[in-house]
Design a protein around this motif. Structure first.
Motif, PDB file in Angstrom:
ATOM      1  N   LYS A 103      21.805 -29.185   2.027  1.00  0.00           N
ATOM      2  CA  LYS A 103      21.294 -28.345   0.928  1.00  0.00           C
ATOM      3  C   LYS A 103      20.420 -29.099  -0.078  1.00  0.00           C
ATOM      4  CE  LYS A 103      23.664 -25.062   2.753  1.00  0.00           C
ATOM      5  NZ  LYS A 103      23.177 -24.632   4.015  1.00  0.00           N
ATOM      6  N   ALA A 104      19.981 -30.327   0.234  1.00  0.00           N
ATOM      7  CA  ALA A 104      19.086 -31.069  -0.655  1.00  0.00           C
ATOM      8  C   ALA A 104      17.691 -30.429  -0.617  1.00  0.00           C
ATOM      9  CB  ALA A 104      18.992 -32.525  -0.211  1.00  0.00           C
ATOM     10  N   PRO A 105      16.954 -30.512  -1.718  1.00  0.00           N
ATOM     11  CA  PRO A 105      15.595 -29.958  -1.719  1.00  0.00           C
ATOM     12  C   PRO A 105      14.667 -30.806  -0.849  1.00  0.00           C
ATOM     13  CG  PRO A 105      16.087 -31.018  -3.817  1.00  0.00           C
ATOM     14  CD  PRO A 105      17.343 -31.046  -3.000  1.00  0.00           C
ATOM     15  N   VAL A 106      13.805 -30.139  -0.089  1.00  0.00           N
ATOM     16  CA  VAL A 106      12.869 -30.817   0.810  1.00  0.00           C
ATOM     17  C   VAL A 106      11.480 -30.251   0.571  1.00  0.00           C
ATOM     18  CG1 VAL A 106      12.283 -31.278   3.216  1.00  0.00           C
ATOM     19  CG2 VAL A 106      14.672 -31.069   2.563  1.00  0.00           C
ATOM     20  N   ALA A 107      10.529 -31.130   0.279  1.00  0.00           N
ATOM     21  CA  ALA A 107       9.138 -30.696   0.135  1.00  0.00           C
ATOM     22  C   ALA A 107       8.560 -30.464   1.523  1.00  0.00           C
ATOM     23  CB  ALA A 107       8.335 -31.752  -0.605  1.00  0.00           C
ATOM     24  N   TRP A 108       7.901 -29.326   1.708  1.00  0.00           N
ATOM     25  CA  TRP A 108       7.343 -28.983   3.021  1.00  0.00           C
ATOM     26  C   TRP A 108       5.953 -29.593   3.130  1.00  0.00           C
ATOM     27  CZ3 TRP A 108      10.198 -26.358   6.641  1.00  0.00           C
ATOM     28  CH2 TRP A 108       9.543 -26.065   7.827  1.00  0.00           C
ATOM     29  N   ASP A 109       5.919 -30.911   3.399  1.00  0.00           N
ATOM     30  CA  ASP A 109       4.648 -31.604   3.577  1.00  0.00           C
ATOM     31  C   ASP A 109       4.849 -32.790   4.514  1.00  0.00           C
ATOM     32  OD1 ASP A 109       5.776 -33.680   2.041  1.00  0.00           O
ATOM     33  OD2 ASP A 109       4.777 -33.041   0.218  1.00  0.00           O
ATOM     34  N   ASP A 110       3.788 -33.560   4.727  1.00  0.00           N
ATOM     35  CA  ASP A 110       3.832 -34.662   5.694  1.00  0.00           C
ATOM     36  C   ASP A 110       4.735 -35.819   5.266  1.00  0.00           C
ATOM     37  OD1 ASP A 110       2.165 -33.271   7.359  1.00  0.00           O
ATOM     38  OD2 ASP A 110       0.332 -34.240   6.623  1.00  0.00           O
ATOM     39  N   ASN A 111       5.174 -35.832   4.028  1.00  0.00           N
ATOM     40  CA  ASN A 111       6.085 -36.885   3.571  1.00  0.00           C
ATOM     41  C   ASN A 111       7.502 -36.697   4.107  1.00  0.00           C
ATOM     42  OD1 ASN A 111       4.099 -38.176   2.044  1.00  0.00           O
ATOM     43  ND2 ASN A 111       4.444 -36.793   0.323  1.00  0.00           N
ATOM     44  N   PHE A 112       7.791 -35.530   4.644  1.00  0.00           N
ATOM     45  CA  PHE A 112       9.105 -35.241   5.220  1.00  0.00           C
ATOM     46  C   PHE A 112       8.929 -34.823   6.678  1.00  0.00           C
ATOM     47  CE2 PHE A 112       9.960 -34.908   0.736  1.00  0.00           C
ATOM     48  CZ  PHE A 112      11.232 -35.428   0.603  1.00  0.00           C
ATOM     49  N   PRO A 113       8.783 -35.786   7.585  1.00  0.00           N
ATOM     50  CA  PRO A 113       8.544 -35.450   8.994  1.00  0.00           C
ATOM     51  C   PRO A 113       9.732 -34.761   9.672  1.00  0.00           C
ATOM     52  CG  PRO A 113       8.919 -37.803   8.748  1.00  0.00           C
ATOM     53  CD  PRO A 113       8.837 -37.226   7.356  1.00  0.00           C
ATOM     54  N   ASP A 114      10.913 -34.831   9.083  1.00  0.00           N
ATOM     55  CA  ASP A 114      12.101 -34.190   9.662  1.00  0.00           C
ATOM     56  C   ASP A 114      12.320 -32.788   9.124  1.00  0.00           C
ATOM     57  OD1 ASP A 114      13.092 -36.385  11.300  1.00  0.00           O
ATOM     58  OD2 ASP A 114      13.412 -37.407   9.387  1.00  0.00           O
ATOM     59  N   ARG A 115      11.342 -32.261   8.356  1.00  0.00           N
ATOM     60  CA  ARG A 115      11.507 -30.938   7.750  1.00  0.00           C
ATOM     61  C   ARG A 115      11.830 -29.890   8.800  1.00  0.00           C
ATOM     62  NH1 ARG A 115       6.183 -32.409   7.505  1.00  0.00           N
ATOM     63  NH2 ARG A 115       4.754 -31.045   8.582  1.00  0.00           N
ATOM     64  N   LEU A 159       5.482 -26.288  -1.172  1.00  0.00           N
ATOM     65  CA  LEU A 159       6.658 -25.460  -0.926  1.00  0.00           C
ATOM     66  C   LEU A 159       7.888 -26.357  -0.842  1.00  0.00           C
ATOM     67  CD1 LEU A 159       7.914 -22.698  -0.134  1.00  0.00           C
ATOM     68  CD2 LEU A 159       7.399 -23.294   2.211  1.00  0.00           C
ATOM     69  N   THR A 160       8.954 -25.979  -1.494  1.00  0.00           N
ATOM     70  CA  THR A 160      10.221 -26.709  -1.422  1.00  0.00           C
ATOM     71  C   THR A 160      11.254 -25.807  -0.775  1.00  0.00           C
ATOM     72  OG1 THR A 160       9.690 -27.932  -3.435  1.00  0.00           O
ATOM     73  CG2 THR A 160      11.981 -27.915  -2.756  1.00  0.00           C
ATOM     74  N   VAL A 161      11.931 -26.353   0.245  1.00  0.00           N
ATOM     75  CA  VAL A 161      12.980 -25.616   0.950  1.00  0.00           C
ATOM     76  C   VAL A 161      14.288 -26.393   0.826  1.00  0.00           C
ATOM     77  CG1 VAL A 161      11.377 -24.554   2.574  1.00  0.00           C
ATOM     78  CG2 VAL A 161      12.450 -26.706   3.171  1.00  0.00           C
ATOM     79  N   GLU A 162      15.377 -25.759   1.227  1.00  0.00           N
ATOM     80  CA  GLU A 162      16.695 -26.372   1.176  1.00  0.00           C
ATOM     81  C   GLU A 162      17.046 -26.909   2.557  1.00  0.00           C
ATOM     82  OE1 GLU A 162      20.478 -23.932   0.669  1.00  0.00           O
ATOM     83  OE2 GLU A 162      19.976 -24.492  -1.397  1.00  0.00           O
ATOM     84  N   CYS A 163      17.495 -28.156   2.627  1.00  0.00           N
ATOM     85  CA  CYS A 163      17.934 -28.737   3.896  1.00  0.00           C
ATOM     86  C   CYS A 163      19.080 -27.886   4.444  1.00  0.00           C
ATOM     87  CB  CYS A 163      18.395 -30.171   3.682  1.00  0.00           C
ATOM     88  SG  CYS A 163      19.113 -30.954   5.148  1.00  0.00           S
ATOM     89  N   PRO A 164      18.987 -27.433   5.698  1.00  0.00           N
ATOM     90  CA  PRO A 164      20.049 -26.587   6.247  1.00  0.00           C
ATOM     91  C   PRO A 164      21.412 -27.284   6.349  1.00  0.00           C
ATOM     92  CG  PRO A 164      18.121 -26.586   7.679  1.00  0.00           C
ATOM     93  CD  PRO A 164      17.883 -27.610   6.618  1.00  0.00           C
TER      94      PRO A 164
END
Length: 63
Positions: free
Chosen positions: A11-23, A3-8
């Motif tokens: 607005k950069a794309p963020v993958a919703w996985d363990d590689n992005f602990p600040d998601r 899942l890819t979401v937008e940084c609030p």
């Protein structure tokens, strides 16, 4: 599929996985910018002014 979401914040794309602990944020910087906005009361949760008094004053005697 990830899942890819937008940084609030930026607005950069963020993958919703363990590689992005600040998601849902893309970085710790964007997370802190958002926290600062809450602290500065730029973000608010809608409600009436007297809601807080009702929640935290139930055990107090009437005035």
């Amino acid at each position: 599929m990830t899942l890819t979401v937008e940084c609030p914040t930026c607005k950069a794309p963020v993958a919703w996985d363990d590689n992005f602990p600040d998601r849902p944020f893309c970085s710790a910087r964007c997370r802190l910018i958002d926290l600062g906005a809450w602290a500065a009361e730029e973000h608010v949760i809608p409600g009436k002014d007297d809601d807080e008094h009702d929640v935290f004053s139930e055990d107090l005697p009437e005035r």
